[in-house]
Design a protein around this motif. Sequence first.
Motif, PDB file in Angstrom:
ATOM      1  N   ALA A  32       0.840  -1.205   0.000  1.00  0.00           N
ATOM      2  CA  ALA A  32       0.000   0.000   0.000  1.00  0.00           C
ATOM      3  C   ALA A  32       0.872   1.251   0.000  1.00  0.00           C
ATOM      4  N   GLU A  33       2.069   1.146   0.542  1.00  0.00           N
ATOM      5  CA  GLU A  33       2.944   2.315   0.604  1.00  0.00           C
ATOM      6  C   GLU A  33       4.142   2.223  -0.334  1.00  0.00           C
ATOM      7  N   PHE A  34       4.686   1.023  -0.453  1.00  0.00           N
ATOM      8  CA  PHE A  34       5.990   0.894  -1.117  1.00  0.00           C
ATOM      9  C   PHE A  34       5.951  -0.040  -2.321  1.00  0.00           C
ATOM     10  N   GLY A  35       7.003   0.059  -3.098  1.00  0.00           N
ATOM     11  CA  GLY A  35       7.267  -0.985  -4.081  1.00  0.00           C
ATOM     12  C   GLY A  35       6.812  -0.684  -5.489  1.00  0.00           C
ATOM     13  N   SER A  36       5.963   0.331  -5.677  1.00  0.00           N
ATOM     14  CA  SER A  36       5.553   0.649  -7.045  1.00  0.00           C
ATOM     15  C   SER A  36       5.190   2.124  -7.156  1.00  0.00           C
ATOM     16  N   ILE A  37       5.187   2.601  -8.384  1.00  0.00           N
ATOM     17  CA  ILE A  37       4.778   3.976  -8.663  1.00  0.00           C
ATOM     18  C   ILE A  37       3.440   3.883  -9.376  1.00  0.00           C
ATOM     19  N   GLU A  38       2.379   4.076  -8.618  1.00  0.00           N
ATOM     20  CA  GLU A  38       1.044   3.890  -9.170  1.00  0.00           C
ATOM     21  C   GLU A  38       0.108   4.974  -8.655  1.00  0.00           C
ATOM     22  N   VAL A  39      -0.853   5.279  -9.447  1.00  0.00           N
ATOM     23  CA  VAL A  39      -1.825   6.307  -9.084  1.00  0.00           C
ATOM     24  C   VAL A  39      -2.525   5.912  -7.774  1.00  0.00           C
ATOM     25  N   GLY A  40      -2.591   6.857  -6.869  1.00  0.00           N
ATOM     26  CA  GLY A  40      -3.283   6.635  -5.602  1.00  0.00           C
ATOM     27  C   GLY A  40      -2.350   6.289  -4.457  1.00  0.00           C
ATOM     28  N   LYS A  41      -1.134   5.866  -4.800  1.00  0.00           N
ATOM     29  CA  LYS A  41      -0.202   5.499  -3.728  1.00  0.00           C
ATOM     30  C   LYS A  41       0.619   6.717  -3.307  1.00  0.00           C
ATOM     31  N   PRO A  42       1.077   6.733  -2.051  1.00  0.00           N
ATOM     32  CA  PRO A  42       1.967   7.832  -1.662  1.00  0.00           C
ATOM     33  C   PRO A  42       3.248   7.778  -2.493  1.00  0.00           C
ATOM     34  N   ALA A  43       3.779   8.962  -2.784  1.00  0.00           N
ATOM     35  CA  ALA A  43       4.999   9.020  -3.588  1.00  0.00           C
ATOM     36  C   ALA A  43       6.172   8.531  -2.749  1.00  0.00           C
ATOM     37  N   ASN A  44       6.649   7.346  -3.079  1.00  0.00           N
ATOM     38  CA  ASN A  44       7.874   6.802  -2.499  1.00  0.00           C
ATOM     39  C   ASN A  44       8.752   6.414  -3.688  1.00  0.00           C
ATOM     40  N   LEU A  45       9.548   7.352  -4.147  1.00  0.00           N
ATOM     41  CA  LEU A  45      10.269   7.106  -5.391  1.00  0.00           C
ATOM     42  C   LEU A  45      11.607   7.854  -5.400  1.00  0.00           C
ATOM     43  N   VAL A  46      12.464   7.392  -6.315  1.00  0.00           N
ATOM     44  CA  VAL A  46      13.832   7.906  -6.381  1.00  0.00           C
ATOM     45  C   VAL A  46      14.203   8.255  -7.821  1.00  0.00           C
ATOM     46  N   VAL A  47      14.864   9.387  -7.994  1.00  0.00           N
ATOM     47  CA  VAL A  47      15.424   9.782  -9.294  1.00  0.00           C
ATOM     48  C   VAL A  47      16.912   9.438  -9.286  1.00  0.00           C
ATOM     49  N   TRP A  48      17.348   8.714 -10.300  1.00  0.00           N
ATOM     50  CA  TRP A  48      18.729   8.224 -10.358  1.00  0.00           C
ATOM     51  C   TRP A  48      19.531   8.938 -11.444  1.00  0.00           C
ATOM     52  N   SER A  49      20.852   9.005 -11.223  1.00  0.00           N
ATOM     53  CA  SER A  49      21.714   9.615 -12.242  1.00  0.00           C
ATOM     54  C   SER A  49      21.847   8.708 -13.452  1.00  0.00           C
ATOM     55  N   GLY A  50      21.579   7.422 -13.284  1.00  0.00           N
ATOM     56  CA  GLY A  50      21.670   6.448 -14.372  1.00  0.00           C
ATOM     57  C   GLY A  50      21.044   5.147 -13.897  1.00  0.00           C
ATOM     58  N   ASP A  51      21.287   4.083 -14.607  1.00  0.00           N
ATOM     59  CA  ASP A  51      20.778   2.758 -14.271  1.00  0.00           C
ATOM     60  C   ASP A  51      20.905   2.510 -12.757  1.00  0.00           C
ATOM     61  N   PRO A  52      19.785   2.336 -12.062  1.00  0.00           N
ATOM     62  CA  PRO A  52      19.857   2.229 -10.589  1.00  0.00           C
ATOM     63  C   PRO A  52      20.608   1.000 -10.084  1.00  0.00           C
ATOM     64  N   LEU A  53      20.800   0.012 -10.928  1.00  0.00           N
ATOM     65  CA  LEU A  53      21.535  -1.177 -10.483  1.00  0.00           C
ATOM     66  C   LEU A  53      23.040  -1.036 -10.744  1.00  0.00           C
ATOM     67  N   GLU A  54      23.427   0.059 -11.371  1.00  0.00           N
ATOM     68  CA  GLU A  54      24.827   0.236 -11.776  1.00  0.00           C
ATOM     69  C   GLU A  54      25.620   0.873 -10.631  1.00  0.00           C
ATOM     70  N   VAL A  55      26.853   0.377 -10.425  1.00  0.00           N
ATOM     71  CA  VAL A  55      27.651   0.893  -9.305  1.00  0.00           C
ATOM     72  C   VAL A  55      28.015   2.371  -9.462  1.00  0.00           C
TER      73      VAL A  55
END
Lengths: 472, 432
Positions: free
Chosen positions: B372-395
């Motif tokens: 309900a709070e975390f794990g996805s970016i979907e309409v209706g959910k609280p904004a829990n999100l991150v902007v990355w400089s590039g591929d988030p899995l990249e070191v």
Amino acid sequence: MITRVALTVLRRGTIVALGALLGASAATKASSPWDDPYPSTYHASPSAPVLIRGATVLTGTGTRLEATDVLIADGKIAAIGASLAAPGGARVVEAHGRWLTPGLIDVHSHLGVYPSPAIPGNSDGNEATSPVTANVWAEHSVWPVDPGFSTALAGGITTLEILPGSANLIGGRSVVLKNVPSVTYQRMKFPGAPQSLKMACGENPKRVYGEKNTAPSTRMGNVAGYRAAWIEAEEYLRDFKEYDAKMKAGGKSAADAKPPKRDLKLDTLARALKGEIPIQMHCYRADEMAIMLDMSREFGFHIASFHHATEAYKIANLLAENGVCAAMWADWWGFKMESNDGIEENIALVDAAPQSCAIVHSDSEEGIQRLNQEAGKAIARGRAAGLDITPERAIRWLTANPARALGILERTGTIEAGKMADVVLWSRDPFSVYALADEVYIDGALQFDRAHPPSTPRSDFMLGQPATAGAP
Amino acid sequence: MSRSTMPFGRFVSSAAVLALVLTAAAPAALAETAVLLKNGLIHTESARGSLKDSSVLIVGGRVTAVGPGLTAPEGATVIDLHGRPVTPALFGGVGFLGVEEITEEDSTIDAVLKLGQMHPEFDPSLAFNPDSIPVSVSRADGIGFALVIPGSEAGRHGASGSSSVAGQASIARLDGRSPLAPVALSVVIGDGGALSGSSRAAVYMLLAQALEEARNPAVANSTDVHLLTPAGRRVLRSVVTEQRPLLVAADRASDIRTAIEFATREKLKIIIQGGAEAWRVAPLLKRAAVAVVLDPLDDLPASFDSIGATLENAARLNAGGVAIAFSLRDPDPHNIRKLRNAAGVAVAHGLPWSAALTAITSAPARLFHASAEFGSIEVGKPANLVVWSGDPLEVTSLAEAAWLDGTQATLRSRQTELRDRYLAKVRAGAAR
């Protein structure tokens, strides 16, 4: 000095037999057999010449060469250039789009002394029975069967220093190994690489001995402990000098001279004082590193590098000015109070000081498999802090700089003609999480080939284990 | 030195612009503020997948629209992401975040109960400290939630240890609020039975007895020796009746098999934690619908329980239809930011990229009832999100901005303060 003293001892009697036994291997070197009674029996695996064609080459000297050929012959880097011709019988590797670097060197590993599986029967890394155990040699604990050697190889590690742990103020001698499979450690031992002396600052010694209600239990107790040991070593050196002088004088003086009793602990410390054994010093805090630098001047030894050094960034200039390397993690911190100020920019800030010597180390059987990624993190943090760090600069943290700290830079650590052909061919820019070591060469021999993995495990321990069936 | 005045190397222009806009947006009345993050690569972790050239609209702290071609409402702050990736705030794994400050300092650790008895009612999340330094350090790397578990430690030198039934696990939030209610019961199998009278087999014996006490009032009320306190019985009963999962730490294939058989017999829901050899029993895990929370970096026989450890564990389980989430094995909180690197390593060893992101976002949110709070970016959910400089899995990628619980989160920490103090000294050649 100790070398000369040792020869004197040799001439006098019973130990000559041992010297004669070792004579065959020692005769090929200028040094005395006393230098290493457990000599390297390492031999480069025979290999055909290899021409690696068209790779992006990070030489380790600060240079990046695009679409360049590297020729390996007789275990050495034979040539670097464009359109090199493949000699007869050479294996040709098309490497366009891939990256070639010197073999990675980890200055801080406990593989073999704290092997997998990590059970008490295998736990041989800390002789935590006395705060000064300069008499122990890590190599006598190394279990070559440790499966961690081959997983490190798959991460491009060609050379590694195995250290005693940090329970003691002075933990003992390290050994530098070539990362090849072997039944005995002597066949891994890097020929001619100096042993180092492991020392430790801070919390570990004072905790280990403080809990036993013996000294040291404080940081001031630590420093008193090191100083007492160095004073003993100075006396030992003086006794041998006097003995040597008597022998030199000849006549009755020599006839009456009795050699001082040899002491393994003081042998090591005396050699460190003579500059023959560099110091690798486990130290986290900036203020403690500064104390150790003063102590190195008090007694006249050289600290090659501070290990872990989570606060090295606070004294980046001081370290560089003293010609001391700092071997660091990209992001470990907080596990002890003394590591609480670790920051992800540590490596980049240390590197930014003029004449610096930044090293990425692992101290971990997991981390050693991806030193390249640790460097990638440090590059990114450094860039975000406004420091310009190129791949050709950063690769030195894993190659030339550790080679310098270990005293083997003349032989390995860079891709230059005449050096040992210890190289890694990466699938792409090695500072990416997706980069894999495709091929790893040690002295020109292909020791790891991702495209053709060995059909049986390299480690005896993994042989015939049902749980590995189907695993790579 | 603030981010907006700091030189950014090769990312200089776009990152600086982003930082400036975000700084301007921060002080506004947040509940009413509208923010449009436009021109990003939005990894929604929903059925809509990853959306290129798309936007996220946040109004009053909630996501109100996601997709291409969104227009900013009147007065909204508009931030151009220049194609940067956006992900849900990341999962920080399973461990001691907020209940351990310094690993070697026992006085700073509230994760481990050493009463030597079984206390399923133990809830370490009551000790969660949102001001703990590792919390801000982890947040600065894009982590928004983590599972706080009780630790387990064998007794030493005659002292009491913890129990193989260690206590309850809860989702911690890195936005300053307290943890959510417990979502699982932590059970440890293996370790040579150090927590269960020196035999791993005894875990089942003890657990069966405890379940009997919890389920059967006659047993609970008898004068026999009891394993549980009345509170422990109540908690264990609620675990059973509400079908809260047992988070079972087990690595060896045979232990996983036995745990699944036990759970089936006792009608319990379980999740495997660790699972170094889980790939070997993938068909069984799939059949029993048992998920695995694993460390993608496990590839050595650290013990005789993980002889079959391999970097392909995640890829093989995923290919075998087993639900996976990631956690570093080490429960210490300081470097949980490494989890996204570990996810990248799983990709390098055969796991599809999208499955790796799922394993550190929507999968753990689903497993631990925090969707309900975390794990996805979907309409209706609280904004829990991150902007990355590039591929988030990249070191080499960094978190550049984050929204947690609808509010722009600070990415500063004690570590960034130290950096800025000494960066200036190194630049001046005066770090000595």
